[in-house]
Design an enzyme around this catalytic site. Sequence first.
Site, PDB file in Angstrom:
ATOM      1  N   CYS A 112       0.689  -1.266  -0.151  1.00 18.01           N
ATOM      2  CA  CYS A 112       0.041   0.097  -0.037  1.00 18.01           C
ATOM      3  C   CYS A 112       0.960   1.183   0.062  1.00 18.01           C
ATOM      4  O   CYS A 112       1.603   1.533  -0.925  1.00 18.01           O
ATOM      5  CB  CYS A 112      -1.029  -0.015   1.350  1.00 18.01           C
ATOM      6  SG  CYS A 112      -2.340   1.096   1.134  1.00 18.01           S
ATOM      7  N   HIS A 207      -3.869  -4.874   0.795  1.00 20.70           N
ATOM      8  CA  HIS A 207      -3.365  -5.174   2.031  1.00 20.70           C
ATOM      9  C   HIS A 207      -3.604  -6.821   2.117  1.00 20.70           C
ATOM     10  O   HIS A 207      -4.500  -7.246   2.573  1.00 20.70           O
ATOM     11  CB  HIS A 207      -4.355  -4.527   3.201  1.00 20.70           C
ATOM     12  CG  HIS A 207      -3.768  -3.298   3.451  1.00 20.70           C
ATOM     13  ND1 HIS A 207      -2.843  -2.745   4.454  1.00 20.70           N
ATOM     14  CD2 HIS A 207      -4.114  -2.083   3.115  1.00 20.70           C
ATOM     15  CE1 HIS A 207      -2.497  -1.435   4.340  1.00 20.70           C
ATOM     16  NE2 HIS A 207      -3.239  -1.017   3.528  1.00 20.70           N
ATOM     17  N   GLU A 209      -2.175  -8.751   4.113  1.00 15.92           N
ATOM     18  CA  GLU A 209      -2.338  -9.316   5.575  1.00 15.92           C
ATOM     19  C   GLU A 209      -3.489  -9.364   5.981  1.00 15.92           C
ATOM     20  O   GLU A 209      -3.829 -10.148   7.108  1.00 15.92           O
ATOM     21  CB  GLU A 209      -1.204  -8.386   6.415  1.00 15.92           C
ATOM     22  CG  GLU A 209      -1.953  -6.830   6.678  1.00 15.92           C
ATOM     23  CD  GLU A 209      -1.641  -5.925   5.498  1.00 15.92           C
ATOM     24  OE1 GLU A 209      -1.355  -4.719   6.003  1.00 15.92           O
ATOM     25  OE2 GLU A 209      -1.243  -6.184   4.666  1.00 15.92           O
TER      26      GLU A 209
END
Length: 229
Positions: A112, A207, A209
């Site tokens: 990002c 993202h 994660e």
Amino acid sequence: MAKVIVGITGNEKEMPAMSGIQYVAVAKDLSEGVKQAGGLPIVIPIGQPEMAKDYVYVVDKLILSGGQNVDPRFYGQEKEIESDDYSLARDEFELALIKEALRQKKPIFAVCRGMQLVNVALGGSLHQSIQDHWQEDVLGTSHQIDIKPNSRVSQLFQVGTQINSFHRQSIKELAADLVATAHDPRDGTIEAYESKGQHAILGIQWHPEFLAKNCSSNQRLFDYLVKTL
């Protein structure tokens, strides 16, 4: 066999709000993704640029995490938007980390804001304000991506993969040393890139994660970082 040490850049967060007490902050899911891949995550707090050399020396690979907007002074522009979502100290420190990682030939995985900052560090620029790229729900996805064949991303994700979206800036001019490998089919926003030359760089605009627990493809990004990149 020693574990691969992955440095993750930390942000700063005031907790509790209005208390004046600052904490080093990074999304736990970033470190969990590294651990699940067999790596050893270490959070790197914002520091002075001259500290970057030693931080990069002690890690094997570097993750540049998400966060604030990148100050446009670093790509030769004036601010065009009213926002206080900037951190000059973080920009300066992480730009120094990028420079050192390139000098020491340490792989970079940029997420990002991190993706945007690496592009700027290599001579690219950003759109300071974009629309329709911030989903309200932290969980889930918001749109699919078009993936360039025979790229690193194409080895990890299938055609039609859905991703999340939490960014208010995006890449405008891509640095000459990078090649775009995924786009948003709605407006052409660059969603992933990789390095052309000898440097091991992988940038992701979404993202991963937040998706890795329930999506094997996004966890494979962390596996790729720890074991291959």
